[in-house]
Design an enzyme around this catalytic site. Structure first.
Site, PDB file in Angstrom:
ATOM      1  N   ASP A  34       0.362  -1.248  -0.395  1.00  0.00           N
ATOM      2  CA  ASP A  34       0.101  -0.422   0.441  1.00  0.00           C
ATOM      3  C   ASP A  34       0.933   1.829   0.322  1.00  0.00           C
ATOM      4  O   ASP A  34       1.638   1.441   0.533  1.00  0.00           O
ATOM      5  CB  ASP A  34      -1.073  -0.174   0.950  1.00  0.00           C
ATOM      6  CG  ASP A  34      -2.265   0.670   0.547  1.00  0.00           C
ATOM      7  OD1 ASP A  34      -2.508   1.425   0.463  1.00  0.00           O
ATOM      8  OD2 ASP A  34      -2.817   1.383   1.826  1.00  0.00           O
ATOM      9  N   TRP A  39       2.937   8.119  -2.057  1.00  0.00           N
ATOM     10  CA  TRP A  39       4.410   8.302  -2.765  1.00  0.00           C
ATOM     11  C   TRP A  39       4.356   9.197  -3.581  1.00  0.00           C
ATOM     12  O   TRP A  39       5.198   9.643  -3.587  1.00  0.00           O
ATOM     13  CB  TRP A  39       5.201   6.960  -2.276  1.00  0.00           C
ATOM     14  CG  TRP A  39       6.413   7.237  -3.013  1.00  0.00           C
ATOM     15  CD1 TRP A  39       7.378   6.415  -2.131  1.00  0.00           C
ATOM     16  CD2 TRP A  39       7.300   6.444  -4.515  1.00  0.00           C
ATOM     17  NE1 TRP A  39       9.091   6.931  -2.644  1.00  0.00           N
ATOM     18  CE2 TRP A  39       8.832   6.722  -3.944  1.00  0.00           C
ATOM     19  CE3 TRP A  39       6.666   7.042  -5.575  1.00  0.00           C
ATOM     20  CZ2 TRP A  39       9.643   6.900  -5.141  1.00  0.00           C
ATOM     21  CZ3 TRP A  39       7.581   7.239  -5.906  1.00  0.00           C
ATOM     22  CH2 TRP A  39       8.852   6.901  -6.387  1.00  0.00           C
ATOM     23  N   ARG A  47       0.142   9.679 -10.298  1.00  0.00           N
ATOM     24  CA  ARG A  47      -0.099   7.577  -9.675  1.00  0.00           C
ATOM     25  C   ARG A  47       1.221   6.360  -9.854  1.00  0.00           C
ATOM     26  O   ARG A  47       1.307   5.540  -9.406  1.00  0.00           O
ATOM     27  CB  ARG A  47      -1.525   7.977  -9.233  1.00  0.00           C
ATOM     28  CG  ARG A  47      -2.586   8.790  -8.421  1.00  0.00           C
ATOM     29  CD  ARG A  47      -3.493   7.759  -7.882  1.00  0.00           C
ATOM     30  NE  ARG A  47      -3.505   7.021  -7.151  1.00  0.00           N
ATOM     31  CZ  ARG A  47      -4.127   6.404  -6.012  1.00  0.00           C
ATOM     32  NH1 ARG A  47      -3.886   7.852  -5.307  1.00  0.00           N
ATOM     33  NH2 ARG A  47      -3.666   4.715  -6.050  1.00  0.00           N
ATOM     34  N   HIS A  51       2.460   3.233  -9.271  1.00  0.00           N
ATOM     35  CA  HIS A  51       2.873   1.860  -9.015  1.00  0.00           C
ATOM     36  C   HIS A  51       4.004   1.153  -9.890  1.00  0.00           C
ATOM     37  O   HIS A  51       4.419   0.375  -9.405  1.00  0.00           O
ATOM     38  CB  HIS A  51       1.461   1.736 -10.221  1.00  0.00           C
ATOM     39  CG  HIS A  51       0.494   2.168  -9.453  1.00  0.00           C
ATOM     40  ND1 HIS A  51      -0.617   1.503  -8.151  1.00  0.00           N
ATOM     41  CD2 HIS A  51      -0.399   3.307  -9.764  1.00  0.00           C
ATOM     42  CE1 HIS A  51      -1.018   2.508  -7.503  1.00  0.00           C
ATOM     43  NE2 HIS A  51      -1.370   3.390  -8.813  1.00  0.00           N
ATOM     44  N   SER A  79      -7.372  -5.719  -5.827  1.00  0.00           N
ATOM     45  CA  SER A  79      -8.392  -6.250  -5.086  1.00  0.00           C
ATOM     46  C   SER A  79      -9.379  -6.444  -5.873  1.00  0.00           C
ATOM     47  O   SER A  79      -9.404  -5.304  -7.465  1.00  0.00           O
ATOM     48  CB  SER A  79      -8.055  -4.801  -3.699  1.00  0.00           C
ATOM     49  OG  SER A  79      -8.755  -4.335  -3.847  1.00  0.00           O
ATOM     50  N   TRP A  83     -10.968  -2.307  -8.661  1.00  0.00           N
ATOM     51  CA  TRP A  83     -12.176  -1.619 -10.300  1.00  0.00           C
ATOM     52  C   TRP A  83     -12.546  -0.010 -10.234  1.00  0.00           C
ATOM     53  O   TRP A  83     -12.342   0.331 -11.506  1.00  0.00           O
ATOM     54  CB  TRP A  83     -12.814  -2.947 -10.928  1.00  0.00           C
ATOM     55  CG  TRP A  83     -12.498  -4.400 -10.553  1.00  0.00           C
ATOM     56  CD1 TRP A  83     -12.303  -5.640 -10.011  1.00  0.00           C
ATOM     57  CD2 TRP A  83     -10.970  -4.667 -12.296  1.00  0.00           C
ATOM     58  NE1 TRP A  83     -11.686  -6.007 -10.834  1.00  0.00           N
ATOM     59  CE2 TRP A  83     -10.945  -5.540 -12.215  1.00  0.00           C
ATOM     60  CE3 TRP A  83     -11.482  -4.174 -13.273  1.00  0.00           C
ATOM     61  CZ2 TRP A  83     -10.156  -6.473 -12.933  1.00  0.00           C
ATOM     62  CZ3 TRP A  83     -10.576  -4.339 -14.250  1.00  0.00           C
ATOM     63  CH2 TRP A  83     -10.369  -5.981 -14.112  1.00  0.00           C
ATOM     64  N   LEU A 145      11.033 -20.527  -2.987  1.00  0.00           N
ATOM     65  CA  LEU A 145      10.163 -19.493  -3.573  1.00  0.00           C
ATOM     66  C   LEU A 145       9.374 -19.789  -4.050  1.00  0.00           C
ATOM     67  O   LEU A 145       9.450 -19.803  -5.290  1.00  0.00           O
ATOM     68  CB  LEU A 145      10.912 -18.433  -3.337  1.00  0.00           C
ATOM     69  CG  LEU A 145      10.174 -16.786  -2.875  1.00  0.00           C
ATOM     70  CD1 LEU A 145       9.712 -17.441  -1.208  1.00  0.00           C
ATOM     71  CD2 LEU A 145      10.513 -16.007  -3.126  1.00  0.00           C
ATOM     72  N   LEU A 209      -7.454  -4.614   7.463  1.00  0.00           N
ATOM     73  CA  LEU A 209      -7.113  -6.010   6.667  1.00  0.00           C
ATOM     74  C   LEU A 209      -7.609  -5.364   4.649  1.00  0.00           C
ATOM     75  O   LEU A 209      -7.013  -6.795   3.553  1.00  0.00           O
ATOM     76  CB  LEU A 209      -7.299  -7.055   6.771  1.00  0.00           C
ATOM     77  CG  LEU A 209      -7.231  -8.128   8.144  1.00  0.00           C
ATOM     78  CD1 LEU A 209      -7.909  -8.452   8.947  1.00  0.00           C
ATOM     79  CD2 LEU A 209      -5.741  -8.060   7.674  1.00  0.00           C
ATOM     80  N   SER A 210      -8.623  -4.843   4.492  1.00  0.00           N
ATOM     81  CA  SER A 210      -9.134  -4.433   3.030  1.00  0.00           C
ATOM     82  C   SER A 210      -9.837  -5.551   1.963  1.00  0.00           C
ATOM     83  O   SER A 210      -8.584  -5.387   1.134  1.00  0.00           O
ATOM     84  CB  SER A 210      -7.930  -3.819   2.580  1.00  0.00           C
ATOM     85  OG  SER A 210      -7.696  -2.653   3.147  1.00  0.00           O
TER      86      SER A 210
END
Length: 254
Positions: A34, A39, A47, A51, A79, A83, A145, A209-210
């Site tokens: 987030d 930032w 923006r 990203h 998420s 949208w 991983l 937690l969104s």
């Protein structure tokens, strides 16, 4: 009050030089990445620049997690609620997986990283799905991983779909009501086959937690930082791991 809560949930009192105990590294770390937009705003940038810088942090933290011996790293990339953002920003976000994997896939393969994705593919653009599926296929045999991207993911939708699947099996006589337990539910979630996260990290100072892995995070340790995701470094990641190692995980016991 809020200061005490903040200290309990994430602010570490560890000394910077304290080593990480190799025997107590969390097996599964989940991160809510987030703060990209804020930032960028603080720097007078669009923006999208945030990203793009956040994509660099993904590589940084993947390397850091792998070095420490973390086995699973789940990153909340997009998420089901995202949208709602402006179309131009959504379009940019949908291209990021393709850009990231075009640049980094060979290195991920070389480092034995296995790429996975959890989320609802049907709403994603074909170029996004194609890039992710190519990475999944090319890294399927890797044993290091597991880098799991939560893309078009929402925990409420995930749980609703699992409940519908269970209800359908009961209706068809494939599953008895008395046999429904936590394992039956967990096996029908998008994280089936993965252990629950031991540690959740959220950047940018938000304390929620969104709609992220709400079933799976039931007993996870939570660690919050006000650092924005694009500036989240290996040192910040180590700080979270050290704080995790200080905590006693009792799972309701003594």
């Amino acid at each position: 009050m809020i200061e005490r809560l903040w200290a309990k949930l994430g602010k570490s009192s560890l000394q910077p030089g304290e080593p990480i105990a190799p025997h107590n590294v969390p097996e599964h770390v989940a991160i809510i990445m987030d703060g990209n937009g804020r930032w960028a705003k603080d720097r007078g940038l669009p923006r999208m620049a945030g990203h793009h810088s956040g994509m660099k942090a993904v590589k940084r933290i993947t390397i850091a997690a792998d070095r420490l011996g973390v086995k699973y790293l789940t990153l909340y990339a997009f998420s089901t609620e995202n949208w709602k953002r402006p179309k131009a920003e959504v379009d940019f976000l949908m291209k990021l997986p393709q850009q990231f994997l075009e640049i980094e896939l060979d290195e991920l393969i070389a480092n034995n990283v296995q790429v996975r994705m959890m989320g609802h593919k049907e709403d994603l653009p074909s170029y996004t799905i194609s890039a992710v599926e190519e990475a999944i296929v090319k890294t399927a045999d890797n044993t290091g991983l597991v880098l799991n991207f939560a893309l078009n993911y929402g925990s409420r939708m995930e749980m609703l779909e699992a409940v519908k699947e269970i209800a359908t099996e009961v209706k068809r006589g494939q599953l008895a009501i008395e046999d429904i337990d936590e394992k039956v539910m967990a096996d029908r979630l998008l994280t089936s086959g993965l252990p629950d996260p031991d540690l959740l990290i959220r950047t940018s100072g938000e304390l929620r937690l969104s709609n992220f892995m709400m079933w799976q995070l039931a007993y996870s340790e939570l660690w919050f930082t006000d650092v924005y995701w694009p500036e989240f470094t290996e040192e910040h990641f180590h700080e979270a791991i050290k704080e995790y190692q200080r905590r006693a995980r009792r799972y309701g016991g003594l």
